[in-house]
Design a protein around this motif. Structure first.
Motif, PDB file in Angstrom:
ATOM      1  N   VAL A  41     -11.960 -38.692  13.711  1.00  0.00           N
ATOM      2  CA  VAL A  41     -11.884 -36.783  13.765  1.00  0.00           C
ATOM      3  C   VAL A  41     -11.712 -36.271  12.141  1.00  0.00           C
ATOM      4  O   VAL A  41     -12.428 -37.600  11.477  1.00  0.00           O
ATOM      5  N   ILE A  42     -12.432 -35.269  12.844  1.00  0.00           N
ATOM      6  CA  ILE A  42     -12.860 -34.109  11.263  1.00  0.00           C
ATOM      7  C   ILE A  42     -10.900 -33.427  10.966  1.00  0.00           C
ATOM      8  O   ILE A  42     -10.725 -32.415  11.739  1.00  0.00           O
ATOM      9  N   VAL A  43     -10.940 -33.787   9.333  1.00  0.00           N
ATOM     10  CA  VAL A  43      -9.830 -32.811   9.414  1.00  0.00           C
ATOM     11  C   VAL A  43      -9.988 -31.868   8.039  1.00  0.00           C
ATOM     12  O   VAL A  43     -10.401 -32.181   7.259  1.00  0.00           O
ATOM     13  N   TYR A  44      -9.160 -30.977   8.303  1.00  0.00           N
ATOM     14  CA  TYR A  44      -9.147 -30.222   7.142  1.00  0.00           C
ATOM     15  C   TYR A  44      -7.879 -29.647   6.722  1.00  0.00           C
ATOM     16  O   TYR A  44      -6.566 -29.675   7.367  1.00  0.00           O
ATOM     17  N   TYR A  77     -12.638 -33.331   5.717  1.00  0.00           N
ATOM     18  CA  TYR A  77     -13.334 -34.948   5.843  1.00  0.00           C
ATOM     19  C   TYR A  77     -13.407 -35.459   6.554  1.00  0.00           C
ATOM     20  O   TYR A  77     -12.294 -35.247   8.226  1.00  0.00           O
ATOM     21  N   LEU A  78     -13.991 -37.038   7.537  1.00  0.00           N
ATOM     22  CA  LEU A  78     -14.269 -37.284   8.153  1.00  0.00           C
ATOM     23  C   LEU A  78     -13.261 -38.758   8.227  1.00  0.00           C
ATOM     24  O   LEU A  78     -13.298 -39.303   7.050  1.00  0.00           O
ATOM     25  N   SER A  79     -11.979 -39.462   9.124  1.00  0.00           N
ATOM     26  CA  SER A  79     -11.451 -40.418   9.412  1.00  0.00           C
ATOM     27  C   SER A  79     -12.479 -40.850  10.869  1.00  0.00           C
ATOM     28  O   SER A  79     -11.491 -40.175  11.982  1.00  0.00           O
ATOM     29  N   VAL A  80     -12.271 -42.201  10.340  1.00  0.00           N
ATOM     30  CA  VAL A  80     -12.301 -42.755  11.475  1.00  0.00           C
ATOM     31  C   VAL A  80     -12.160 -43.797  11.397  1.00  0.00           C
ATOM     32  O   VAL A  80     -11.723 -45.096   9.948  1.00  0.00           O
ATOM     33  N   MET A  81     -11.344 -44.702  12.171  1.00  0.00           N
ATOM     34  CA  MET A  81     -10.532 -46.429  12.228  1.00  0.00           C
ATOM     35  C   MET A  81     -11.108 -47.447  12.684  1.00  0.00           C
ATOM     36  O   MET A  81     -11.468 -46.767  14.041  1.00  0.00           O
ATOM     37  N   HIS A  82     -11.407 -48.230  12.755  1.00  0.00           N
ATOM     38  CA  HIS A  82     -12.362 -49.539  12.729  1.00  0.00           C
ATOM     39  C   HIS A  82     -12.033 -50.666  12.556  1.00  0.00           C
ATOM     40  O   HIS A  82     -11.932 -51.406  11.850  1.00  0.00           O
ATOM     41  N   LYS A  83     -12.454 -51.557  13.909  1.00  0.00           N
ATOM     42  CA  LYS A  83     -12.488 -52.908  13.184  1.00  0.00           C
ATOM     43  C   LYS A  83     -13.109 -53.628  13.221  1.00  0.00           C
ATOM     44  O   LYS A  83     -14.370 -53.650  14.168  1.00  0.00           O
ATOM     45  N   VAL A  84     -13.579 -54.386  11.859  1.00  0.00           N
ATOM     46  CA  VAL A  84     -14.633 -55.247  11.824  1.00  0.00           C
ATOM     47  C   VAL A  84     -14.537 -56.011  12.548  1.00  0.00           C
ATOM     48  O   VAL A  84     -13.844 -57.111  12.499  1.00  0.00           O
ATOM     49  N   PRO A  85     -16.023 -56.008  13.297  1.00  0.00           N
ATOM     50  CA  PRO A  85     -15.874 -58.308  13.826  1.00  0.00           C
ATOM     51  C   PRO A  85     -15.644 -59.206  13.260  1.00  0.00           C
ATOM     52  O   PRO A  85     -16.750 -58.882  11.859  1.00  0.00           O
ATOM     53  N   TRP A 141      -9.839 -54.709   9.516  1.00  0.00           N
ATOM     54  CA  TRP A 141      -9.279 -53.382   9.922  1.00  0.00           C
ATOM     55  C   TRP A 141      -9.715 -51.996   8.621  1.00  0.00           C
ATOM     56  O   TRP A 141      -9.788 -52.245   8.272  1.00  0.00           O
ATOM     57  N   LEU A 142     -10.246 -51.448   8.828  1.00  0.00           N
ATOM     58  CA  LEU A 142     -10.777 -50.499   7.851  1.00  0.00           C
ATOM     59  C   LEU A 142     -10.519 -49.687   8.404  1.00  0.00           C
ATOM     60  O   LEU A 142     -10.766 -48.709   9.492  1.00  0.00           O
ATOM     61  N   VAL A 143      -9.877 -48.212   7.971  1.00  0.00           N
ATOM     62  CA  VAL A 143     -10.088 -46.798   7.588  1.00  0.00           C
ATOM     63  C   VAL A 143     -10.939 -45.783   6.750  1.00  0.00           C
ATOM     64  O   VAL A 143     -10.693 -46.285   4.731  1.00  0.00           O
ATOM     65  N   CYS A 144     -11.971 -45.294   7.139  1.00  0.00           N
ATOM     66  CA  CYS A 144     -12.952 -44.901   5.689  1.00  0.00           C
ATOM     67  C   CYS A 144     -12.894 -43.094   6.077  1.00  0.00           C
ATOM     68  O   CYS A 144     -12.960 -42.477   7.565  1.00  0.00           O
ATOM     69  N   ASN A 145     -12.557 -42.334   5.166  1.00  0.00           N
ATOM     70  CA  ASN A 145     -12.639 -41.185   4.875  1.00  0.00           C
ATOM     71  C   ASN A 145     -13.428 -41.010   3.996  1.00  0.00           C
ATOM     72  O   ASN A 145     -13.132 -41.173   2.801  1.00  0.00           O
ATOM     73  N   PHE A 146     -14.352 -39.614   4.362  1.00  0.00           N
ATOM     74  CA  PHE A 146     -15.647 -39.472   3.667  1.00  0.00           C
ATOM     75  C   PHE A 146     -15.701 -37.603   3.506  1.00  0.00           C
ATOM     76  O   PHE A 146     -15.590 -36.694   5.063  1.00  0.00           O
ATOM     77  N   SER A 147     -16.105 -37.342   3.265  1.00  0.00           N
ATOM     78  CA  SER A 147     -16.237 -35.540   2.619  1.00  0.00           C
ATOM     79  C   SER A 147     -17.477 -35.091   3.944  1.00  0.00           C
ATOM     80  O   SER A 147     -18.374 -35.685   3.487  1.00  0.00           O
ATOM     81  N   VAL A 148     -17.310 -34.218   4.188  1.00  0.00           N
ATOM     82  CA  VAL A 148     -18.363 -33.537   5.754  1.00  0.00           C
ATOM     83  C   VAL A 148     -18.447 -31.670   5.192  1.00  0.00           C
ATOM     84  O   VAL A 148     -17.031 -31.555   4.722  1.00  0.00           O
TER      85      VAL A 148
END
Length: 654
Positions: free
Chosen positions: A519-522, A538-546, A556-563
């Motif tokens: 999702v993109i969150v303000y 920022y764009l927030s993504v949740m991902h399971k690392v194989p 598991w990883l949550v990554c938030n970075f500006s867009v």
């Protein structure tokens, strides 16, 4: 700011004949309200010698919110801001901003034209002073101080005595001991005996509040009339005696002359004046009747009673004035005690303000030309953060009692692959970088500095500055029992639970949902004065690392970075910060004893939190580092405690 920032309501017919300027000007200006709301558009009206402002042009009928008299106003264009100018009148100070420098100059010139010269010093005189001057019978413009009695010449006459008594009564009345209208002459029915008696009704009633001294002054006026009548009677008596004495001398001289000539002298009334028996009739019968008609005994009794009444009245007046003086002294003592307490409270408030300085104007905000120094900036930020901590503690009980809807967790297999959207390439690149560098050891050439250590939690920092802006990367490690990495990342990523554990966010909204796990969150963060308010997109993504092999922990990883997004462009009210944050969670499971099932006592979540933040703006580097050192550990402990409370007693989600 509105496009119509300048509007003249004057016309060629609406001209002030004396000033030659439009009667009224109105327009929209930005006015500094306070450090919470900052600059707000207001409808400002310039009319003759007054500058007023309203919330808007349509709300003028509700009355102005403030006004300034421009007679002694000082207009100061700002040194750095080309659109801003300040108006100060004594202790009042308005900060105003126009739409552009041209409009600012128009406002300044119009305000200068509307200013009126102050009235000439000494032209006004108090009405009371003029009245006193006229009352004393002199010119009110005289240089003598108002209220001073005139210097009449004491010629010993009765007129002088009367003027002194009357003006003394008026002076006492003007001073608060009575009124001029109350100095009425009592009739002749007033008993001198009762006036002289200390137990008379008049004397005992003199202690009534508001009437005592006025009644005594009325009594004194009656005594004065009685004495004046006695003086007039005695004066006539002595005048008659003097006239008869001079006439007697004349007759004696004439008798001597007649005696020398041996001729008797006769008067028209038949009285004979002989040289040896002329002493028997020296006065006329009319004069003797007039002189003998005065009752000297009665006049003496009247004089004694009058003087006794005067002394008694004066005694009562003195007693009343003493009582009034004691009453005023008690009031003075109370006021002095109140003043002492007020001064002590004022000193305590000033001391408190020195400990926690507060500044009200925009010149003390964060910026390149801020008047607040670095130490004061830090003290103000720390005080604001302490206040937020107290509010947070008070709201913790409410947050615990609040029930939230249970959001089912998405199975882990759906997050094992990255979904396809326009940011897929950027997301994959960010995930790989964090997995490669964030999990590296803090030793070696990485130059990580340990800034705080509390139990299992350690916080590291690497100092980096670019163009004077602090860009310190931060890394924190923590170990939490009883939760899995999937559960930690779920509560960190899902915006449904954001306000439960995040205390620095003022509001947020999901701008766009790219997929089930992206999702993109303000969001805007709470302002900590004197720092400017920040927002992030920022764009927030949740991902399971194989896993690469079966021995690797579940990660598991949550990554938030500006867009950037078209629906949320940067604004002038907030400074847009740039972030690149990752929370990597690894689940470690210890085998249970025997054939028991795995419980929360057998799981441990190892958390690695990495943050790269560019705050922007002009905040001092030392302040940013101090705030980061204080707030990041608090955030990590608060969030992990929240996850433990939410998952307690629930099935384990791997």
């Amino acid at each position: 700011m509105s496009d119509h920032s300048w509007n003249s309501s004057g016309s060629d017919e609406d001209q002030d004949p004396e000033l030659g300027q439009p009667v009224e000007f109105g327009g929209v200006l930005s006015k500094w309200t306070n450090y919470i709301h900052g600059w707000q558009d207001r409808w400002v009206v310039l009319r003759k010698n007054t500058l007023s402002y309203y919330k808007s042009e349509h709300e003028r009928e509700f009355g102005c919110r403030g006004s300034l008299c421009l007679s002694k106003a000082v207009i100061t264009p700002h040194e750095f801001d080309e659109c801003r100018f300040d108006i100060s009148v004594n202790d009042s100070l308005w900060y105003l901003r126009a739409e552009d420098p041209e409009h600012r100059q128009q406002w300044i010139e119009s305000i200068e034209l509307h200013k009126l010269p102050p009235p000439a010093a000494g032209s006004g005189r108090s009405r009371k002073g003029v009245v006193l001057g006229m009352r004393w019978g002199r010119d009110p413009q005289s240089s003598r101080e108002c209220g001073d009695p005139p210097a009449w010449k004491d010629d010993g006459s009765l007129a002088y005595s009367r003027r002194v008594c009357v003006q003394l009564g008026l002076f006492l009345a003007e001073s608060g001991y009575g009124s001029e209208s109350s100095l009425r002459r009592h009739g002749s029915t007033l008993s001198l005996t009762s006036a002289a008696s200390g137990f008379s009704a008049t004397s005992t009633s003199s202690f009534r509040k508001g009437h005592s001294l006025r009644e005594k002054l009325a009594e004194m006026e009656t005594f004065r009339d009685i004495l004046c009548r006695q003086v007039d009677t005695l004066q006539r008596y002595f005048d008659n005696c003097a006239d008869e004495g001079s006439r007697d001398v004349f007759q004696r001289d004439k008798v001597v002359e007649d005696d020398e000539d041996d001729f008797p002298s006769t008067k028209p009334d038949g009285d004979y004046l002989l040289n040896n028996s002329s002493k028997e009739k020296l006065c006329s019968q009319g004069t003797l009747k007039e002189v003998n008609g005065i009752d000297f005994k009665g006049e003496a009794i009247t004089f004694k009673a009058t003087t006794a009444g005067i002394l008694s009245t004066l005694s009562h007046c003195i007693e009343l004035m003493v009582k009034r003086e004691e009453s005023w002294q008690r009031r003075l003592d109370k006021e002095m005690e109140r003043r002492r307490r007020t001064e002590d409270a004022y000193k305590a408030a000033v001391s408190e303000l020195k400990k926690k300085p507060h500044y009200g104007g925009p010149d003390y905000e964060e910026g390149p030309n801020s008047l607040i120094n670095e130490e004061e900036f830090f003290d103000a930020v720390e005080a604001a953060l302490d206040k937020q901590d107290k509010i947070e503690e008070q709201s913790q009980s409410e947050a615990k009692s609040r029930t939230l809807l249970s959001i089912p967790m998405t199975p882990g297999d759906s997050h094992s692959t990255l979904s396809t959207h326009r940011y897929s390439t950027k997301v994959e690149e960010m995930v790989q970088n964090h997995m490669a560098y964030s999990l590296q050891d803090v030793g070696g050439d990485a130059n990580w500095q340990l800034v705080i250590e509390e139990g299992e939690m350690k916080v590291y920092r690497r100092e980096v500055e670019e163009n004077g802006i602090v860009l310190d990367p931060l890394k924190a490690t923590h170990a939490v029992k009883g939760v899995t990495g999937h559960e930690v990342c779920h509560y960190f990523w899902d915006t449904t639970f954001r306000f439960d554990w995040e205390t620095t966010v003022e509001n947020f909204n999901v701008v766009e949902r790219l997929s089930d796990n992206a999702v993109i969150v303000y969001q805007t963060h709470k302002r900590v004065w004197p720092a400017s308010q920040r927002d992030v997109l920022y764009l927030s993504v949740m991902h399971k690392v194989p896993s690469t092999n079966e021995n690797d922990p579940d990660t598991w990883l949550v990554c938030n970075f500006s867009v950037d997004h078209d629906s949320s462009p940067p604004t002038n009210k907030c400074i847009r910060a740039k972030i690149n944050v990752a929370m990597i969670c690894q689940t470690l499971v210890s085998p249970p004893e025997g054939d028991k099932e795995i419980s929360r006592d057998n799981i441990l979540c190892k958390i690695t939190y990495v943050a790269n933040v560019n705050p922007g703006g002009w905040a001092p580097a030392s302040v940013l580092r101090a705030v980061a050192k204080r707030e990041y550990p608090k955030f990590l402990k608060r969030f992990t405690s929240y996850v433990q409370e939410k998952t307690s007693g629930k099935p384990i989600m791997f």
